[in-house]
Design an enzyme around this catalytic site. Structure first.
Site, mmCIF file in Angstrom:
data_model
loop_
_atom_site.group_PDB
_atom_site.id
_atom_site.type_symbol
_atom_site.label_atom_id
_atom_site.label_comp_id
_atom_site.label_asym_id
_atom_site.label_seq_id
_atom_site.Cartn_x
_atom_site.Cartn_y
_atom_site.Cartn_z
ATOM 1 N N LYS A 51 -36.820 -92.164 -17.200
ATOM 2 C CA LYS A 51 -36.342 -91.079 -18.063
ATOM 3 C C LYS A 51 -37.287 -89.884 -17.967
ATOM 4 O O LYS A 51 -36.847 -88.730 -17.879
ATOM 5 C CB LYS A 51 -36.216 -91.583 -19.522
ATOM 6 C CG LYS A 51 -35.043 -92.549 -19.707
ATOM 7 C CD LYS A 51 -35.020 -93.263 -21.054
ATOM 8 C CE LYS A 51 -33.875 -94.290 -21.065
ATOM 9 N NZ LYS A 51 -33.764 -95.046 -22.318
ATOM 10 N N GLN A 95 -37.055 -96.434 -27.361
ATOM 11 C CA GLN A 95 -36.578 -97.402 -26.364
ATOM 12 C C GLN A 95 -36.420 -98.776 -27.012
ATOM 13 O O GLN A 95 -37.314 -99.266 -27.691
ATOM 14 C CB GLN A 95 -37.577 -97.470 -25.195
ATOM 15 C CG GLN A 95 -37.123 -98.326 -24.034
ATOM 16 C CD GLN A 95 -35.894 -97.777 -23.318
ATOM 17 O OE1 GLN A 95 -35.697 -96.569 -23.223
ATOM 18 N NE2 GLN A 95 -35.052 -98.662 -22.815
ATOM 19 N N ASP A 118 -29.587 -90.706 -28.127
ATOM 20 C CA ASP A 118 -28.919 -91.967 -27.761
ATOM 21 C C ASP A 118 -27.556 -92.082 -28.457
ATOM 22 O O ASP A 118 -26.737 -92.910 -28.085
ATOM 23 C CB ASP A 118 -29.768 -93.171 -28.220
ATOM 24 C CG ASP A 118 -30.715 -93.679 -27.144
ATOM 25 O OD1 ASP A 118 -30.343 -93.620 -25.956
ATOM 26 O OD2 ASP A 118 -31.810 -94.155 -27.507
HETATM 27 N N1 GUN Z 1 -32.474 -100.182 -24.183
HETATM 28 C C1 GUN Z 1 -31.470 -100.521 -23.339
HETATM 29 N N2 GUN Z 1 -30.596 -99.507 -23.225
HETATM 30 C C2 GUN Z 1 -31.044 -98.521 -24.017
HETATM 31 C C3 GUN Z 1 -30.588 -97.203 -24.309
HETATM 32 O O1 GUN Z 1 -29.542 -96.735 -23.839
HETATM 33 N N3 GUN Z 1 -31.349 -96.492 -25.163
HETATM 34 C C4 GUN Z 1 -32.484 -96.976 -25.707
HETATM 35 N N4 GUN Z 1 -33.162 -96.197 -26.545
HETATM 36 N N5 GUN Z 1 -32.948 -98.171 -25.460
HETATM 37 C C5 GUN Z 1 -32.228 -98.942 -24.606
#
Ligand code: GUN
Length: 283
Positions: A51, A95, A118
């Site tokens: 990211k 995350q 998100d």
């Molecule tokens: N863990 C697995 N997929 C995601 C996601 O799309 N966003 C976040 N914040 N954590 C994750």
């Protein structure tokens, strides 16, 4: 069979984001994403690094808050509140998974909805359901962009989603409903699953089990979208779909790796620039 190439389509999205980033930078706004990671889960570290790398690529500033496993819920909440109040931060992402001693729901609900890139906050989930969501959950939004890019019209199609998670399955169903699809959502308790999936014109697999979707579960000419990120018996990365067998039946299929995963990160970038615009250019 046509391969739906996540690399090409995510690059297309990222180029659009770059244009938007340049546009708002010219107006004196530097879009900024804060990424919180708690503990040292290996997969999470890989996702967070990816990211950050993509932020660099599109010109979004990224801040990383790497907290130890021992972080308390109060400490994490305090950080979220601080980032909520910081006008130079436009997107906040925590995350997942976070350590078990912290209530995930409390943390996700504490993120200001306008910074919730998100789109996991109940306010944003509600917008998705009503069909006026601006910040869309990244993976389902990425899948909608793949369908659009390939010229696949959802209206009137039988869509089957396997998986009902809050992150993928449920919001995926909502976006497909909003696009006038006829949507069935299955889960691990669904009876006669193959009979249902065989009716799908568009099949989305978000199960979390390697090669779960076999060729006998797929209709000839179906569009097959694989959200899985697993390891096969040889430790090789694979999706929820038995790609080699299913590709013979599908009209379109996404590979793993190189498919949906790339879209998720691209849509996170899009949400961040959208959030920055919303916070600065309204009214
Ligand atoms: N863990 C697995 N997929 C995601 C996601 O799309 N966003 C976040 N914040 N954590 C994750």
């Amino acid at each position: 069979m046509k391969l739906i190439d996540g690399k090409i389509i995510s690059e297309h999205i990222k180029q659009q984001v770059i244009a938007q980033v340049n546009d708002i930078k010219a107006q004196g706004i530097e879009p900024c994403l804060a990424v919180i990671i708690v503990g040292d889960d290996f997969a999470s570290r890989t996702y967070v690094n990816n990211k950050k790398k993509t932020c660099d690529y599109v010109g979004i500033k990224s801040l990383e808050y790497a907290l130890p496993e021992s972080t308390t819920q109060e400490e994490l909440l305090e950080l979220v509140e601080k980032l909520n109040a910081d006008k130079s931060v436009h997107g906040i992402l925590c995350q997942l998974p976070i350590p078990k001693h912290i209530d995930e729901k409390i943390i996700l609900n504490a993120i200001a909805p306008e910074k919730d890139v998100d789109a996991f906050h109940p306010v944003n989930a509600g917008h998705i359901m009503i069909g006026d969501g601006v910040l869309r959950p990244c993976t389902p939004a990425g899948i909608m962009e793949m369908l659009k890019y390939e010229g696949i019209d959802v209206a009137g199609k039988n869509c089957v989603v396997i998986g009902r998670s809050n992150i993928v399955g449920k919001p995926m169903a909502m976006l497909l409903i909003n696009a006038s699809g006829t949507v069935t959502v299955c889960n691990s308790k669904t009876q006669n699953l193959a009979e249902i999936t065989k009716k799908a014109d568009i099949l989305v697999a978000a199960v979390g089990k390697a090669k779960f979707v076999t060729a006998d579960m797929v209709k000839e000419g179906a569009v097959v979208i694989d959200v899985g990120m697993n390891r096969d018996e040889d430790g090789k990365r694979c999706g929820d779909v038995d790609f080699e067998a299913v590709k013979e039946k599908a009209s379109h299929i996404t590979p793993v790796p190189g498919g949906v995963g790339l879209m998720t990160v691209a849509m996170l970038m899009e949400n961040t620039v959208t959030a920055a615009k919303m916070q600065n250019l309204k009214g």
